[in-house]
Design a protein around this motif. Structure first.
Motif, mmCIF file in Angstrom:
data_model
loop_
_atom_site.group_PDB
_atom_site.id
_atom_site.type_symbol
_atom_site.label_atom_id
_atom_site.label_comp_id
_atom_site.label_asym_id
_atom_site.label_seq_id
_atom_site.Cartn_x
_atom_site.Cartn_y
_atom_site.Cartn_z
ATOM 1 N N SER A 88 31.887 16.789 15.712
ATOM 2 C CA SER A 88 31.957 15.482 16.685
ATOM 3 C C SER A 88 32.105 14.369 15.395
ATOM 4 O O SER A 88 31.708 14.422 14.358
ATOM 5 C CB SER A 88 30.858 15.235 17.329
ATOM 6 O OG SER A 88 30.532 14.015 17.909
ATOM 7 N N ALA A 89 33.314 13.460 15.814
ATOM 8 C CA ALA A 89 33.224 12.434 15.058
ATOM 9 C C ALA A 89 32.399 11.408 15.285
ATOM 10 O O ALA A 89 32.505 10.445 14.528
ATOM 11 C CB ALA A 89 34.632 11.784 15.064
ATOM 12 N N ASP A 90 31.290 11.244 16.267
ATOM 13 C CA ASP A 90 30.385 10.369 16.535
ATOM 14 C C ASP A 90 28.867 10.857 16.376
ATOM 15 O O ASP A 90 27.943 10.606 17.021
ATOM 16 C CB ASP A 90 30.536 10.040 18.069
ATOM 17 C CG ASP A 90 29.692 8.759 18.406
ATOM 18 O OD1 ASP A 90 29.519 7.934 17.462
ATOM 19 O OD2 ASP A 90 29.343 8.904 19.504
ATOM 20 N N HIS A 91 28.814 11.601 15.154
ATOM 21 C CA HIS A 91 27.455 12.062 14.908
ATOM 22 C C HIS A 91 26.435 11.041 14.294
ATOM 23 O O HIS A 91 26.815 10.070 13.796
ATOM 24 C CB HIS A 91 27.450 13.305 13.769
ATOM 25 C CG HIS A 91 26.236 14.030 13.673
ATOM 26 N ND1 HIS A 91 25.107 13.652 13.197
ATOM 27 C CD2 HIS A 91 26.026 15.220 14.100
ATOM 28 C CE1 HIS A 91 24.194 14.544 12.915
ATOM 29 N NE2 HIS A 91 24.601 15.596 13.711
ATOM 30 N N LYS A 92 25.152 11.246 15.018
ATOM 31 C CA LYS A 92 24.408 10.306 14.485
ATOM 32 C C LYS A 92 24.307 9.757 12.767
ATOM 33 O O LYS A 92 24.082 8.593 12.605
ATOM 34 C CB LYS A 92 22.875 10.264 15.002
ATOM 35 C CG LYS A 92 22.410 11.417 14.526
ATOM 36 C CD LYS A 92 20.939 11.743 15.201
ATOM 37 C CE LYS A 92 20.271 13.023 14.432
ATOM 38 N NZ LYS A 92 18.809 12.915 14.944
ATOM 39 N N GLU A 93 24.572 10.868 12.124
ATOM 40 C CA GLU A 93 24.364 10.717 10.733
ATOM 41 C C GLU A 93 25.480 9.892 10.272
ATOM 42 O O GLU A 93 25.367 9.228 9.355
ATOM 43 C CB GLU A 93 24.263 12.169 10.194
ATOM 44 C CG GLU A 93 22.595 12.667 10.038
ATOM 45 C CD GLU A 93 21.714 11.637 9.347
ATOM 46 O OE1 GLU A 93 22.040 11.283 8.067
ATOM 47 O OE2 GLU A 93 20.716 11.225 9.834
ATOM 48 N N LEU A 94 26.723 10.018 11.005
ATOM 49 C CA LEU A 94 27.732 9.490 10.232
ATOM 50 C C LEU A 94 27.546 7.784 10.589
ATOM 51 O O LEU A 94 28.034 6.998 9.858
ATOM 52 C CB LEU A 94 29.137 9.878 11.190
ATOM 53 C CG LEU A 94 29.314 11.519 10.713
ATOM 54 C CD1 LEU A 94 30.814 11.685 11.450
ATOM 55 C CD2 LEU A 94 29.470 11.788 9.219
ATOM 56 N N ARG A 95 27.021 7.689 11.862
ATOM 57 C CA ARG A 95 26.937 6.336 12.326
ATOM 58 C C ARG A 95 25.933 5.497 11.083
ATOM 59 O O ARG A 95 26.165 4.347 10.740
ATOM 60 C CB ARG A 95 26.199 6.239 13.738
ATOM 61 C CG ARG A 95 27.324 6.737 14.739
ATOM 62 C CD ARG A 95 26.866 5.992 16.116
ATOM 63 N NE ARG A 95 25.532 6.476 16.488
ATOM 64 C CZ ARG A 95 25.376 7.762 17.273
ATOM 65 N NH1 ARG A 95 26.557 8.682 17.315
ATOM 66 N NH2 ARG A 95 24.308 8.176 17.540
ATOM 67 N N ARG A 96 24.851 6.366 10.782
ATOM 68 C CA ARG A 96 23.748 5.875 10.053
ATOM 69 C C ARG A 96 24.484 5.699 8.565
ATOM 70 O O ARG A 96 24.262 4.612 7.810
ATOM 71 C CB ARG A 96 22.790 6.782 9.593
ATOM 72 C CG ARG A 96 21.685 6.539 8.645
ATOM 73 C CD ARG A 96 20.436 7.255 8.585
ATOM 74 N NE ARG A 96 20.825 8.490 7.965
ATOM 75 C CZ ARG A 96 20.332 8.804 6.763
ATOM 76 N NH1 ARG A 96 19.591 7.901 6.082
ATOM 77 N NH2 ARG A 96 20.645 9.912 6.177
ATOM 78 N N LEU A 97 25.428 6.414 7.860
ATOM 79 C CA LEU A 97 26.321 6.469 6.675
ATOM 80 C C LEU A 97 27.080 5.090 6.750
ATOM 81 O O LEU A 97 27.106 4.350 5.847
ATOM 82 C CB LEU A 97 26.952 7.638 6.503
ATOM 83 C CG LEU A 97 26.391 8.900 6.047
ATOM 84 C CD1 LEU A 97 27.213 9.889 6.250
ATOM 85 C CD2 LEU A 97 25.422 8.570 5.043
#
Length: 259
Positions: free
Chosen positions: A238-247
């Protein structure tokens, strides 16, 4: 385009095409400020010693970048290329007097689209140096794009993952950020994120078979920050993983330095 702070012409830049010996860094400038500016200058100084055996005046470089940008506040990608216009194929061993070429382009607006990457066996020459020798890198990127991918992910001769063509790559596994354990170009954005995370840096020798155990993937680059990676070959996330948003949020909070 300015060379040593002044407009330049073809005679002064033709060495980049004909001799192709030098190094560079690219940075995103917003309101005359750059995230990781000190790291960009350290890179230029380090690579200049490596390629030209001379010390680079980074204060002069900063002044040239500021002058090339002018008074505009629009987000701009500034590339600083260090090379010696006097060196040619026959005189490459001569003592060098490197010049500073600053080129600018308008930065892309909006969220960067997720990437689909194709793995390829390739190792850049002198991986730790951001040099101008990009033929092999661009050849593989071109091939990948013509096959429907966005970019390439390089693998070492032993099958381990190293880096994207002009970006670093990281992965999310559970609540951990995993970086490939490999020789590669130490990117400024990657370094800033590692500092901002304020947690132990985890590196592992990763192969494509390990990627199916990852929960997300991302690319880091000074021009685009943190970009989701949607797939590497057959591994998809997924391109919308919560860890990516955090980064992305962590990176946006890093205070930029004034030119």
């Amino acid at each position: 385009m300015e060379l040593n702070g002044a407009p330049t012409g073809i005679d002064q830049i033709k060495a980049l095409a004909l001799t192709n010996y030098g190094h560079f860094t690219s940075m995103l400038v917003e309101n005359n400020r750059v995230r990781g500016l000190s790291l960009h200058m350290e890179r230029l100084a380090r690579d200049c010693r490596h390629l030209f055996n001379v010390e680079l005046d980074t204060d002069r470089v900063r002044a040239y970048v500021s002058k090339a940008l002018g008074s505009g506040g629009a987000a701009t990608v500034a590339r600083v290329t260090i090379y010696d216009p006097a060196l040619d194929l026959g005189s490459i061993g001569s003592s060098a007097d490197p010049s500073v070429l600053v080129t600018t382009r308008t930065a892309a607006q909006g969220q960067s689209k997720p990437w689909r990457l194709q793995t390829v066996s390739y190792r850049r020459e002198i991986p730790a140096v951001k040099h101008v020798g990009l033929f092999g890198t661009m050849r593989h990127r071109r091939s990948a794009q013509r096959e429907g991918f966005d970019d390439v992910l390089f693998m070492n001769p032993d099958g381990t993952i190293s880096e994207i063509a002009t970006s670093n790559i990281g992965f999310v596994r559970g609540d951990q950020i995993i970086w490939p354990r490999s020789e590669c170009l130490p990117g400024v954005t990657m370094a800033l994120l590692r500092q901002a995370l304020d947690e132990p840096v985890i590196t592992e020798p990763l192969t494509p078979s390990d990627l199916h155990d990852m929960d997300a993937a991302f690319a880091t680059n000074a021009a685009t920050g943190v970009r989701p990676v949607r797939s590497v070959d057959s591994a998809e996330w997924s391109a919308d993983h919560k860890e990516l948003r955090r980064l992305c949020e962590l990176y946006a909070e890093i205070p930029p330095e004034h030119l």
